[in-house]
Design an enzyme around this catalytic site. Structure first.
Site, PDB file in Angstrom:
ATOM      1  N   LEU A 143      59.115  25.685  50.645  1.00 28.75           N
ATOM      2  CA  LEU A 143      59.469  24.384  50.057  1.00 28.75           C
ATOM      3  C   LEU A 143      58.592  24.110  48.839  1.00 28.75           C
ATOM      4  CD1 LEU A 143      59.960  22.184  53.243  1.00 28.75           C
ATOM      5  CD2 LEU A 143      61.463  23.900  52.189  1.00 28.75           C
ATOM      6  N   ARG A 174      50.794  12.870  42.777  1.00 26.02           N
ATOM      7  CA  ARG A 174      49.348  12.617  42.750  1.00 26.02           C
ATOM      8  C   ARG A 174      48.576  13.620  41.907  1.00 26.02           C
ATOM      9  NH1 ARG A 174      47.582  12.473  48.594  1.00 26.02           N
ATOM     10  NH2 ARG A 174      45.522  12.206  47.666  1.00 26.02           N
ATOM     11  N   TYR A 177      45.344  43.856  13.028  1.00 20.93           N
ATOM     12  CA  TYR A 177      46.425  42.899  12.796  1.00 20.93           C
ATOM     13  C   TYR A 177      46.569  42.667  11.304  1.00 20.93           C
ATOM     14  CZ  TYR A 177      49.089  38.553  13.571  1.00 20.93           C
ATOM     15  OH  TYR A 177      50.042  37.573  13.597  1.00 20.93           O
ATOM     16  N   SER A 221      27.336  51.376  11.428  1.00 21.49           N
ATOM     17  CA  SER A 221      27.386  49.924  11.614  1.00 21.49           C
ATOM     18  C   SER A 221      28.253  49.269  10.550  1.00 21.49           C
ATOM     19  CB  SER A 221      25.972  49.344  11.518  1.00 21.49           C
ATOM     20  OG  SER A 221      25.219  49.812  12.619  1.00 21.49           O
TER      21      SER A 221
END
Ligand code: UD1
Ligand code: CA
Length: 451
Positions: free
Chosen positions: A8, A15, A369, A387
């Site tokens: 159910l 609430r 991206y 780096s």
């Protein structure tokens, strides 16, 4: 015995004070509904019917994420729990076996408890799951005669004497499908709430000479979520149990109360988890790994001996092979990090493969991206990425290659090559001193002008 679950989940959950249907609020990273379905799944049900109403589309989506065979039926008006179960009747046409009614907002019913209910069905037409309530509050009360259940009375309809009963109804009911729908047909709504109560089937069964009984469980299992405070209680209860289970399985949690786990977190023996680590959904960690403080993991796999963090973020699709290291302020997404590879400082590695023993220097970024599409970066084994290398994907770096610090790599680097992609350095003798003097003179004349 064939089993059908009827869950159910039509109520709005007023609430909760939320736009989200109540059963979609999450505990341990999964909707309440998924927890209920998971408990029932242990019985290997032949059918699963979800009764949806408020937010039915979203509820259907969540149900299908959990089990694509789940059938959704719509209860457009919430006229009570018996009316809700009645909506499942046509979906169960041709089903012969037992129905177990569960609530979508009650996440912690244990499979063992449902097994005991099925066992009790052997001698009883209706089996109700009850519990001894510390604070019976507004729960339905179970009125017994000896070992038999005589009837269930809702709080609103109960007398003072009945309200003093502490054995309460959890809402979970097991009954043969045919019998259940026959009994529900006879349920009326002449009661304090004007609702069709599923609980009325007990007295109706008894009146027909059928037997009913109660199986009891711990109150903690029946915790239902009606408000945000109960959602937080459910979360806390889940976390306490899940942490204890991991420690039982040989995982060290240095400060258990600070580690957040998801419903499906898997961590192997002798892995050490430092304080303040979050495991989102879909994380598996093998044995003997270290997950250091303040790391955030979701949808990823960490192999044995690997070290993650402190302050690392592993996003979906991150896969660390054995003994790989991902250090502080490193984000890894949809990337395979090879055996013994190191990405120790301040890097973003997304949509990439990094070969075994490769060292990725501080500040390296896979530029995956282009503003519209995502592209892949392929780094071979035994590579040294200097780096602050920008790897502009799609791009590859071959085995045993190197990139010079500060390079912007836009074309593929072949095996064994050193790629330098930055402006050559020019030193101008004495020019720094001249420049300093010029700037100081300028500052002085500016100050005079202002006074
Ligand atoms: C119900 C039981 C009560 C029990 C308690 C345990 C009845 C009449 N009462 O009361 O004996 O102690 O649960 O928590 O069954 N729902 C629908 N459609 C409806 C009505 C309810 O889908 O028309 C769903 C709700 O979303 C909820 C569940 O059924 O998940 C229980 O309904 P709720 O109204 O909370 O029942 P209670 O009054 O708490
Ligand atoms: Ca309720």
């Amino acid at each position: 015995m064939s089993i059908a679950l009827v869950i159910l989940a039509a109520g709005q959950g007023t609430r909760m004070n939320s736009d989200l249907p109540k059963v979609l609020h999450k505990v341990a990273g999964a909707p309440l509904l998924a927890h209920a379905m998971h408990a029932g799944a242990a019985l290997e049900p032949e059918k699963i019917v979800i009764v949806a109403g408020h937010g039915a589309d979203q509820v259907a989506q969540a149900a299908h994420d959990q089990d694509e065979t789940a059938q959704i039926v719509i209860q457009s008006e919430q006229l009570g729990t018996a009316h809700a179960v009645a909506q499942a009747k046509s979906a169960l046409a041709g089903f012969f076996g037992d129905v177990i009614v569960l609530y979508g907002d009650t996440p912690f019913i244990r499979p063992e408890t449902l097994d005991r209910m099925i066992a009790a069905r052997a001698d009883n037409a209706v089996v109700v799951l009850g519990f001894q309530a510390k604070e019976p509050g507004r729960y339905g009360r179970l009125v017994m005669d000896g070992d038999s259940l005589r009837r269930i009375v809702e709080f609103k309809d109960a007398t003072e004497v009945e309200r003093a009963i502490t054995l309460c109804n959890s809402g979970v009911i097991a009954c043969d499908a045919q019998t259940l729908f026959d009994l529900i047909d006879a349920v009326g709504n002449d009661n304090a709430a004007g609702e069709y109560y599923l609980t009325d089937i007990v007295a109706l069964a008894r009146a027909r000479g059928l037997s009913a009984t109660v199986v009891t469980c711990d109150e903690a299992e029946t915790l239902g979520v009606n408000a945000r405070a109960q959602l937080a209680e459910a979360e806390a209860a889940f976390q306490i149990r899940a942490r204890a289970a991991l420690m039982e399985d040989g995982v060290t949690l240095a400060v258990p109360g600070t580690v957040y786990l998801s419903f499906d977190t898997v961590i192997g023996r002798d892995t050490v988890v430092e304080p303040n680590v979050v495991f989102g959904p879909g994380v598996t960690v093998e044995y003997g790994a270290q997950i250091r403080a303040f790391s955030h993991l979701e949808g990823c796999h960490v192999s044995r001996g690997a070290v993650v963090g402190p302050y690392a973020r592993l996003r979906p699709g991150a896969e660390l092979a054995e003994d790989a290291r991902v250090g502080n302020f490193v984000e890894v997404k949809n990337a395979q990090i090879g055996e013994g590879a190191k990405i120790n400082h301040l890097s973003y590695v997304g949509d990439a493969t990094v070969g075994a023993r490769t060292n990725v220097g501080a500040g390296t970024i896979t530029c995956n991206y282009d503003g519209v599409m995502k592209h892949h970066t392929d780094i071979g084994s035994d590579v040294f990425i200097g780096s602050n290398t920008m790897l502009v994907a799609p791009v590859s770096v071959g085995n045993n290659a190197m990139t010079a610090s500060g390079s912007v790599i836009t074309t593929n680097v072949e095996n064994d090559a050193l790629a330098i992609a930055r402006a050559p350095q020019v030193n101008k003798p004495g020019l720094a001193v001249k420049l300093f003097e010029m700037l100081k003179r300028k500052k002085k004349s500016n100050e005079k002008g202002h006074s």
